[in-house]
Design a protein around this motif. Structure first.
Motif, PDB file in Angstrom:
ATOM      1  N   ALA A  20      46.590   5.483-105.348  1.00 56.72           N
ATOM      2  CA  ALA A  20      45.894   5.472-106.493  1.00 56.72           C
ATOM      3  C   ALA A  20      46.574   6.140-107.769  1.00 56.72           C
ATOM      4  O   ALA A  20      46.291   5.809-108.991  1.00 56.72           O
ATOM      5  CB  ALA A  20      44.505   6.755-106.263  1.00 56.72           C
ATOM      6  N   GLU A  23      48.255   3.448-109.567  1.00 52.52           N
ATOM      7  CA  GLU A  23      47.482   2.581-110.225  1.00 52.52           C
ATOM      8  C   GLU A  23      47.144   2.833-111.474  1.00 52.52           C
ATOM      9  O   GLU A  23      46.930   2.004-112.454  1.00 52.52           O
ATOM     10  CB  GLU A  23      46.151   2.334-109.473  1.00 52.52           C
ATOM     11  CG  GLU A  23      46.364   1.493-108.015  1.00 52.52           C
ATOM     12  CD  GLU A  23      45.028   1.392-107.463  1.00 52.52           C
ATOM     13  OE1 GLU A  23      44.072   2.150-107.765  1.00 52.52           O
ATOM     14  OE2 GLU A  23      44.979   0.885-106.309  1.00 52.52           O
ATOM     15  N   ARG A  24      47.272   4.132-111.820  1.00 58.48           N
ATOM     16  CA  ARG A  24      46.878   4.817-113.158  1.00 58.48           C
ATOM     17  C   ARG A  24      47.964   4.725-114.176  1.00 58.48           C
ATOM     18  O   ARG A  24      49.191   4.727-113.914  1.00 58.48           O
ATOM     19  CB  ARG A  24      46.554   6.335-113.161  1.00 58.48           C
ATOM     20  CG  ARG A  24      45.270   6.372-112.166  1.00 58.48           C
ATOM     21  CD  ARG A  24      44.548   7.828-112.536  1.00 58.48           C
ATOM     22  NE  ARG A  24      45.493   8.686-111.904  1.00 58.48           N
ATOM     23  CZ  ARG A  24      45.245   9.342-110.628  1.00 58.48           C
ATOM     24  NH1 ARG A  24      44.645   8.993-109.840  1.00 58.48           N
ATOM     25  NH2 ARG A  24      46.222  10.193-110.304  1.00 58.48           N
ATOM     26  N   VAL A 277      41.928  -5.952-109.820  1.00 59.35           N
ATOM     27  CA  VAL A 277      41.244  -4.955-109.948  1.00 59.35           C
ATOM     28  C   VAL A 277      41.878  -3.743-108.824  1.00 59.35           C
ATOM     29  O   VAL A 277      42.139  -2.608-109.288  1.00 59.35           O
ATOM     30  CB  VAL A 277      39.719  -5.095-109.825  1.00 59.35           C
ATOM     31  CG1 VAL A 277      39.039  -3.920-109.776  1.00 59.35           C
ATOM     32  CG2 VAL A 277      39.360  -5.743-110.969  1.00 59.35           C
ATOM     33  N   GLU A 278      42.088  -4.242-107.506  1.00 57.14           N
ATOM     34  CA  GLU A 278      42.401  -3.495-106.357  1.00 57.14           C
ATOM     35  C   GLU A 278      43.699  -2.825-106.718  1.00 57.14           C
ATOM     36  O   GLU A 278      44.150  -1.636-106.446  1.00 57.14           O
ATOM     37  CB  GLU A 278      42.530  -4.093-105.160  1.00 57.14           C
ATOM     38  CG  GLU A 278      41.006  -4.334-104.755  1.00 57.14           C
ATOM     39  CD  GLU A 278      41.192  -5.327-103.510  1.00 57.14           C
ATOM     40  OE1 GLU A 278      40.065  -5.518-102.838  1.00 57.14           O
ATOM     41  OE2 GLU A 278      42.102  -6.029-103.101  1.00 57.14           O
ATOM     42  N   GLY A 280      44.897  -2.208-109.478  1.00 53.82           N
ATOM     43  CA  GLY A 280      44.721  -1.029-110.854  1.00 53.82           C
ATOM     44  C   GLY A 280      44.796  -1.776-112.142  1.00 53.82           C
ATOM     45  O   GLY A 280      45.235  -0.942-113.234  1.00 53.82           O
ATOM     46  N   LEU A 297      33.274  -3.154-108.242  1.00 53.47           N
ATOM     47  CA  LEU A 297      34.671  -2.426-108.048  1.00 53.47           C
ATOM     48  C   LEU A 297      35.383  -2.502-109.704  1.00 53.47           C
ATOM     49  O   LEU A 297      35.680  -1.172-109.673  1.00 53.47           O
ATOM     50  CB  LEU A 297      35.620  -3.431-107.343  1.00 53.47           C
ATOM     51  CG  LEU A 297      36.851  -2.753-106.876  1.00 53.47           C
ATOM     52  CD1 LEU A 297      36.494  -1.619-106.073  1.00 53.47           C
ATOM     53  CD2 LEU A 297      37.795  -3.901-106.143  1.00 53.47           C
ATOM     54  N   SER A 300      33.272   0.591-110.877  1.00 52.43           N
ATOM     55  CA  SER A 300      33.625   1.794-110.385  1.00 52.43           C
ATOM     56  C   SER A 300      34.937   2.274-110.902  1.00 52.43           C
ATOM     57  O   SER A 300      35.187   3.499-111.003  1.00 52.43           O
ATOM     58  CB  SER A 300      33.605   1.792-108.809  1.00 52.43           C
ATOM     59  OG  SER A 300      34.349   1.015-108.554  1.00 52.43           O
ATOM     60  N   ARG A 301      35.873   1.403-110.902  1.00 51.46           N
ATOM     61  CA  ARG A 301      37.346   1.897-111.463  1.00 51.46           C
ATOM     62  C   ARG A 301      37.427   1.810-113.044  1.00 51.46           C
ATOM     63  O   ARG A 301      38.767   1.868-113.227  1.00 51.46           O
ATOM     64  CB  ARG A 301      38.352   0.823-110.650  1.00 51.46           C
ATOM     65  CG  ARG A 301      38.412   1.084-109.279  1.00 51.46           C
ATOM     66  CD  ARG A 301      39.333   0.509-108.569  1.00 51.46           C
ATOM     67  NE  ARG A 301      39.508   0.548-107.018  1.00 51.46           N
ATOM     68  CZ  ARG A 301      40.683   0.399-106.490  1.00 51.46           C
ATOM     69  NH1 ARG A 301      41.678   0.018-106.944  1.00 51.46           N
ATOM     70  NH2 ARG A 301      40.659   0.630-105.253  1.00 51.46           N
ATOM     71  N   LYS A 302      36.386   1.462-113.683  1.00 49.60           N
ATOM     72  CA  LYS A 302      36.351   1.677-114.970  1.00 49.60           C
ATOM     73  C   LYS A 302      37.448   0.573-115.618  1.00 49.60           C
ATOM     74  O   LYS A 302      38.350   0.669-116.502  1.00 49.60           O
ATOM     75  CB  LYS A 302      36.774   3.044-115.614  1.00 49.60           C
ATOM     76  CG  LYS A 302      35.726   3.919-115.266  1.00 49.60           C
ATOM     77  CD  LYS A 302      35.824   5.117-115.909  1.00 49.60           C
ATOM     78  CE  LYS A 302      34.837   6.186-115.443  1.00 49.60           C
ATOM     79  NZ  LYS A 302      33.457   5.825-115.749  1.00 49.60           N
TER      80      LYS A 302
END
Length: 467
Positions: A20, A23-24, A277-278, A280, A297, A300-302
């Motif tokens: 995670a 991903e950002r 998307v998964e 990131g 998805l 939820s992940r914006k």
């Protein structure tokens, strides 16, 4: 057994946490203090202090101000100093320097310049001679022409998401230096795709990893990382990826871009959207098919969306469909595209405005931009909400909402003035009278403004030369 299970669970949670974090987007702004002057783009490169924009003050007096924040339009005066908005004053106030240049815009609407998040400035047209299609000089001239069309349509910012070699970066510098007229440019550089992926089908010279082409084919995670680094080296403000790719490839490219502080957008479809998307990704271009799970998805992940409905309207109206492409192996239609748009809106996905005017469609401007906004309205937006999507929301997707998208003190002075009330009737966007980019008046009375050059004095011979 219990201890082993707990250890495995802990390792899984730690692994998920690391993924995670990767991903950002890496926020490089955390290392900058308020006194450091940086470039007005997502790269945040320190620049020398000094005058930014024209000297002095410019006041737009008596207009009806739609500021892009979502608030209703109000009568106000907009004060610009250099390249920044200094103040938005009540209509009754005259609190600006006496030496300011004042332009009376009474009865007109003042609003932030429009943003187009999906352009291809250097692409060729159907009648482009074959010897010019992949020529950098011709591509630059095509870009200069398109820039004028956008500017004359009230677009003061464009995001170029796939261009010819270094051409988009040269155009960006020349516009920023006021050497050619145009909107400010944020450029991705070459489109990065897998071998034979979208934009690299067939045997065109501009494919197959050519450094001066429109498309950079990559194969394997390491090569995808290298392709991202190549665009960063040239000056990329973001990275554009396209399917096809493997999960490992798209993950590597997004991780590399985010480590460099750049956002990533993707032109993908079906399962490839979910993989991105998964991994990131920051935004997804086009109304191409995806599952309800992928939409959830994204929400939820914006993950943002740039739906670009208008080019597919043209494709279906002009050609009857999107044919002969391995990256479009699915059924879709104008109705399906609008339905997908509504699903994304209902899910709460943030959406910005892009037109993707390839081939010669830029010649439809400004109507093509208006048609895109009308599709937003057909999809459930109000007219004011569509204009906010074209300004503030699009600036947020760029990662530039601290400097663009609204008429607020401290923001860059990218402003347009129109007859009529575009926040009530989108067709009034055709009535552009004045455009300001970076504090400079670049269009007045509907015409591009070209600043006369200041002649340099001829060199004076030295004493030795005059003997």
């Amino acid at each position: 057994m219990v201890t082993t299970s707990r250890c495995l669970l802990t390792l899984a949670l730690l692994s998920a946490s690391v993924c995670a974090a990767q991903e950002r987007l890496y926020d490089r702004k955390q290392w900058l203090d308020s006194t450091t002057v940086v470039s007005d783009d997502p790269r945040h490169v320190p620049v020398a202090p000094g005058q930014r924009g024209p000297e002095g003050w410019l006041v737009l007096k008596g207009g009806r101000v739609f500021d892009g924040t979502g608030a209703a339009a109000v009568d106000a005066n907009v004060v610009i100093e250099g390249n920044r908005i200094s103040a938005v004053l009540p209509a009754s106030s005259t609190q600006w320097p006496s030496q300011a240049q004042v332009i009376d815009v009474s009865g007109r609407t003042v609003m932030p310049g429009l943003i187009d998040l999906h352009t291809h400035l250097s692409y060729s047209e159907p009648d482009t001679p074959s010897e010019e299609a992949d020529d950098d000089a011709a591509a630059a001239l095509r870009g200069a022409e398109r820039l004028r069309y956008f500017l004359e349509s009230g677009v003061t910012t464009v995001r170029d998401v796939g261009g010819q070699g270094a051409v988009p970066f040269v155009l960006k510098r020349w516009v920023a230096q006021n050497r050619i007229p145009g909107p400010r440019i944020f450029a991705a550089g070459q489109l990065i795709t897998g071998t034979g992926g979208h934009g690299a089908e067939g045997l065109r010279p501009s494919c197959h990893g050519a450094s001066n082409g429109r498309t950079r084919e990559a194969s394997g995670p390491d090569d995808w990382r290298e392709a991202v680094r190549e665009q960063f080296k040239r000056g990329a403000d973001l990275i554009k990826l396209a399917s096809h790719y493997s999960r490992d490839e798209v993950r590597a490219a997004i991780d590399e871009a985010h480590s460099l502080g750049l956002k990533v957008t993707v032109d993908a479809e079906t399962q490839y959207i979910q993989w991105a998307v998964e991994a990131g990704v920051d935004s997804v271009e086009h109304p191409l098919p995806r599952t309800p799970e992928t939409i959830r998805l994204m929400a939820s992940r914006k993950v943002d969306s740039v739906p670009t409905l208008v080019p597919y309207i043209y494709i279906f109206d002009l050609d009857g469909g999107y044919f002969d492409s391995t990256s479009r192996r699915f059924s879709f239609s104008k109705a399906a595209n609008l339905a997908l748009f509504r699903q994304m809106k209902q899910a709460g996905i943030r959406m910005g405005v892009g037109t993707d005017l390839v081939t010669d469609w830029f010649r439809y401007l400004p109507q093509s931009y208006i048609t895109e906004l009308q599709q937003f309205v057909a999809g459930g937006y109000t007219v004011p909400q569509a204009l906010v999507a074209a300004t503030r929301t699009s600036a947020q997707i760029l990662g530039m909402d601290d400097k663009l998208g609204t008429l607020q003190p401290g923001k860059l002075a990218d402003v347009i003035v129109l007859d009529g009330r575009p926040d009530e009737r989108l067709e009034d966007l055709k009535k552009l009278r004045l455009a300001i980019r970076d504090g400079h008046v670049v269009l007045q009375d509907g015409r591009i403004v070209s600043t006369p050059h200041v002649p340099r004095p001829e060199p004076v011979p030295s004493r030795e030369q005059s003997k």
